[in-house]
Design a protein around this motif. Structure first.
Motif, short mmCIF file in Angstrom:
data_model
loop_
_atom_site.label_atom_id
_atom_site.label_comp_id
_atom_site.label_asym_id
_atom_site.label_seq_id
_atom_site.Cartn_x
_atom_site.Cartn_y
_atom_site.Cartn_z
N UNK A 1 -53.28 33.31 -19.29
CA UNK A 1 -52.87 32.74 -18.02
C UNK A 1 -51.66 31.84 -18.23
N UNK A 2 -50.69 31.98 -17.35
CA UNK A 2 -49.46 31.19 -17.41
C UNK A 2 -49.30 30.46 -16.09
N UNK A 3 -48.95 29.20 -16.17
CA UNK A 3 -48.67 28.40 -14.97
C UNK A 3 -47.20 28.03 -14.95
N UNK A 4 -46.60 28.17 -13.78
CA UNK A 4 -45.18 27.91 -13.63
C UNK A 4 -44.98 26.99 -12.44
N UNK A 5 -44.18 25.95 -12.62
CA UNK A 5 -43.93 25.00 -11.53
C UNK A 5 -42.45 24.65 -11.50
N UNK A 6 -41.79 25.01 -10.41
CA UNK A 6 -40.36 24.76 -10.27
C UNK A 6 -40.09 23.42 -9.62
N UNK A 7 -38.91 22.89 -9.90
CA UNK A 7 -38.43 21.68 -9.23
C UNK A 7 -36.92 21.70 -9.26
N UNK A 8 -36.32 20.86 -8.42
CA UNK A 8 -34.87 20.70 -8.48
C UNK A 8 -34.08 21.35 -7.38
N UNK A 9 -34.73 22.04 -6.47
CA UNK A 9 -33.99 22.63 -5.37
C UNK A 9 -33.46 21.58 -4.42
N UNK A 10 -32.66 22.00 -3.46
CA UNK A 10 -32.12 21.07 -2.48
C UNK A 10 -30.96 21.66 -1.73
N UNK A 11 -30.23 20.79 -1.07
CA UNK A 11 -29.08 21.21 -0.27
C UNK A 11 -27.80 20.68 -0.89
N UNK A 12 -26.78 21.52 -0.88
CA UNK A 12 -25.51 21.13 -1.47
C UNK A 12 -24.39 21.86 -0.74
N UNK A 13 -23.21 21.32 -0.77
CA UNK A 13 -22.07 22.01 -0.17
C UNK A 13 -21.50 23.03 -1.14
N UNK A 14 -20.82 24.00 -0.61
CA UNK A 14 -20.20 25.03 -1.44
C UNK A 14 -19.30 24.37 -2.49
N UNK A 15 -19.40 24.90 -3.70
CA UNK A 15 -18.65 24.35 -4.82
C UNK A 15 -19.43 23.32 -5.61
N UNK A 16 -20.57 22.91 -5.07
CA UNK A 16 -21.39 21.92 -5.74
C UNK A 16 -22.31 22.52 -6.79
N UNK A 17 -23.15 21.66 -7.36
CA UNK A 17 -24.04 22.07 -8.45
C UNK A 17 -25.46 21.60 -8.20
N UNK A 18 -26.40 22.37 -8.73
CA UNK A 18 -27.81 22.00 -8.75
C UNK A 18 -28.40 22.45 -10.07
N UNK A 19 -29.44 21.76 -10.47
CA UNK A 19 -30.15 22.15 -11.70
C UNK A 19 -31.62 22.34 -11.35
N UNK A 20 -32.11 23.52 -11.61
CA UNK A 20 -33.52 23.83 -11.39
C UNK A 20 -34.26 23.74 -12.71
N UNK A 21 -35.50 23.30 -12.64
CA UNK A 21 -36.35 23.25 -13.83
C UNK A 21 -37.67 23.94 -13.56
N UNK A 22 -38.20 24.56 -14.59
CA UNK A 22 -39.49 25.23 -14.49
C UNK A 22 -40.36 24.75 -15.64
N UNK A 23 -41.47 24.11 -15.29
CA UNK A 23 -42.44 23.71 -16.30
C UNK A 23 -43.40 24.88 -16.51
N UNK A 24 -43.32 25.46 -17.68
CA UNK A 24 -44.15 26.63 -18.00
C UNK A 24 -45.25 26.21 -18.97
N UNK A 25 -46.48 26.56 -18.65
CA UNK A 25 -47.58 26.17 -19.52
C UNK A 25 -48.59 27.30 -19.62
#
Length: 121
Positions: A1-25
């Motif tokens: 069994x694998x558990x996955x939990x994402x975080x880091x989404x959001x709203x940004x203007x074009x040209x911007x940056x975001x970083x998503x993370x996934x805690x995998x266990x």
């Protein structure tokens, strides 16, 4: 069994940056190919990037997104730069049997709950 939990989404203007993370266990998580998929409006879920043996990116994100593992935090991260409105959608962390990642993946064994990314023009 694998558990996955994402975080880091959001709203940004074009040209911007975001970083998503996934805690995998899970006891066998190290045996899986891990990666990021997304579903943009009106489209099927698609593979964005995978990390397992080799690193692979979809053509639409190549050169803008970087997938990596943070061993200290034990997360699978997706750094997204120069974001475009067409990157808007739900982003999912996924685990696929087995490591290393195959060039063609037709079945995903585990999905995270997803995190939303919105890029405005």
């Amino acid at each position: 069994q694998v558990q996955l939990a994402e975080s880091g989404g959001g709203s940004v203007q074009a040209g911007g940056s975001l970083r998503l993370s996934c805690a995998a266990s899970g006891n066998t998580v190290s045996s899986y190919c891990l990666g990021w998929w997304r579903q943009t409006p009106g489209n099927e879920r698609e593979r964005v990037a995978t990390l397992g043996g080799t690193t692979a990116y979809s053509d639409s994100v190549k050169g803008r997104f970087t997938i990596s593992k943070d061993h200290a935090k034990k997360t699978l991260d997706l750094q997204m730069n120069n974001l475009k409105p067409e990157d808007t959608g739900m982003y999912y962390c996924a685990a696929v049997k087995w490591w290393p990642c195959a060039s063609k993946i037709t079945t995903v064994d585990y999905w995270g709950q997803g995190t939303r990314v919105t890029v405005s023009s």
